[in-house]
Design an enzyme around this catalytic site. Structure first.
Site, PDB file in Angstrom:
ATOM      1  CE  LYS A 125      -2.252  -0.883   3.841  1.00 30.31           C
ATOM      2  NZ  LYS A 125      -1.743  -2.231   4.155  1.00 30.31           N
ATOM      3  CG  ASN A 148      -2.479   3.057   7.039  1.00 29.05           C
ATOM      4  OD1 ASN A 148      -2.798   3.123   8.216  1.00 29.05           O
ATOM      5  ND2 ASN A 148      -1.714   2.088   6.555  1.00 29.05           N
ATOM      6  CG  HIS A 194      -4.796  -6.397   9.842  1.00 30.15           C
ATOM      7  ND1 HIS A 194      -3.929  -5.969  10.833  1.00 30.15           N
ATOM      8  CD2 HIS A 194      -4.349  -5.825   8.693  1.00 30.15           C
ATOM      9  CE1 HIS A 194      -3.018  -5.165  10.301  1.00 30.15           C
ATOM     10  NE2 HIS A 194      -3.240  -5.072   9.020  1.00 30.15           N
TER      11      HIS A 194
END
Length: 327
Positions: A125, A148, A194
């Site tokens: 990302k 983020n 996650h």
């Protein structure tokens, strides 16, 4: 800063006063909202109070006075159990959203045509976000990068025509952004991660998919199709009538972008054309970076960046600190 006008004249609770939380307080106040700030840490409460915000123990307040709860992405929304502030908000019928949702609402109110790129994926990302921002700057765009990757989105300059926002989003942030509607949405890949916050891999993948499923009607969903989760997502989103660009670094595609012999190719109708060469670019070594580069290139092309500018931008990309960095 992006003033948040959608809650003007209303009272909003903000829980979690890290970088994005404090930025949300400033943006809401600038837009005319009354902010009540809360955090589990005394130091952060003191910092917010020093900045001029009303602070409170949100466990003891009357939640019926709030129009919304702006929640830090670090607090669980669903798994393993909703954070206590989420339960309090829901019991009072108060919506629970994040700072990127505030951005989306401001963009829709004031500059709905302003280019907005949102990027997610289990891996890659940050590199893909930084590379897209670099490519857009090389192409001459007024480019704002955040999310983020480090800079709170509401600390950036406001959306306007000709200014592109390039925003990295974690699954936690996507969860808190129900009206996410990027011009270009990118889902690089999905692999197990996650699970403590999403319960199952299926739920985690579904949250990631929401970013590309939400692209605007005339927008573009760019999806890496080298894993089963993303392949299925690409099919569903295409069936829903959205424009999908598939990306692969493992196999040539009949339609989409793929990487072969350190070259990014675009395939359409059985024919293929060369987009850019990534061989010898130190910051883009490795198959994982080939995937990042291909997704970033698909984004640049979707936003109208010429091929020669794209190649120049790829070659001048400095990379991120500690990511394939030569020492």
């Amino acid at each position: 800063m992006i003033p948040v006008t959608s809650f003007a004249g209303k009272t909003v609770a903000v829980f979690g006063l890290g970088g994005s939380g404090l930025a949300s307080c400033h943006a809401l106040k600038a837009g005319g909202a009354e902010v009540i700030a809360g955090d589990d840490g005394a130091e952060r409460l003191a910092e917010a109070a020093k900045a001029g915000f009303v602070t409170a123990d949100l466990r003891t307040v009357n939640w019926s006075r709030f129009a919304a709860l702006i929640l830090t992405p670090g607090a669980p929304l669903t798994h393993p159990a909703p954070h206590w502030s989420v339960l309090a908000a829901r019991s009072a019928g108060v919506e629970v959203i994040g700072d990127i949702e505030l951005f989306c609402r401001e963009r829709k109110r004031h500059a709905p045509d302003a280019p907005f790129v949102a990027i997610t994926g289990t891996n890659g990302k940050s590199t893909t976000t930084a590379l897209i921002a670099h490519l857009m700057r090389v192409a001459g765009y007024d480019t704002q990068m955040g999310g983020n990757i480090g800079t709170a989105i509401l600390s950036l300059e406001p959306p306007r025509k000709g200014r592109v926002h390039v925003i990295e989003m974690s699954s936690y942030q996507i969860d808190l952004t129900p009206s996410l509607d990027p011009t270009v949405g990118i889902l690089i890949n999905v692999s197990e991660d996650h699970i403590d916050r999403h319960g199952t891999l299926e739920h985690y993948a579904a949250v990631k998919e929401r970013l590309v499923a939400g692209v605007q009607s005339q927008g573009t969903a760019i999806i890496g199709v080298d894993d089963i989760w993303c392949r299925a997502a690409a099919d569903r989103i295409e069936q829903a009538g959205k424009r999908v660009v598939r990306v692969s670094v493992k196999n040539p595609l009949p339609d989409g972008l793929f990487v072969d012999h350190e070259t990014i190719w675009r395939a359409s109708g059985g024919a293929r054309s060369e987009i850019a060469r990534i061989g010898g670019i130190g910051s883009l070594r490795g198959l994982h970076n080939a995937q990042n580069a291909a997704c970033a290139s698909a984004c640049a092309l979707a936003l109208g960046v010429p091929g020669e500018v794209l190649q120049k931008g790829l070659r001048s990309f400095p990379g991120l600190a500690h990511r394939m960095e030569q020492v």
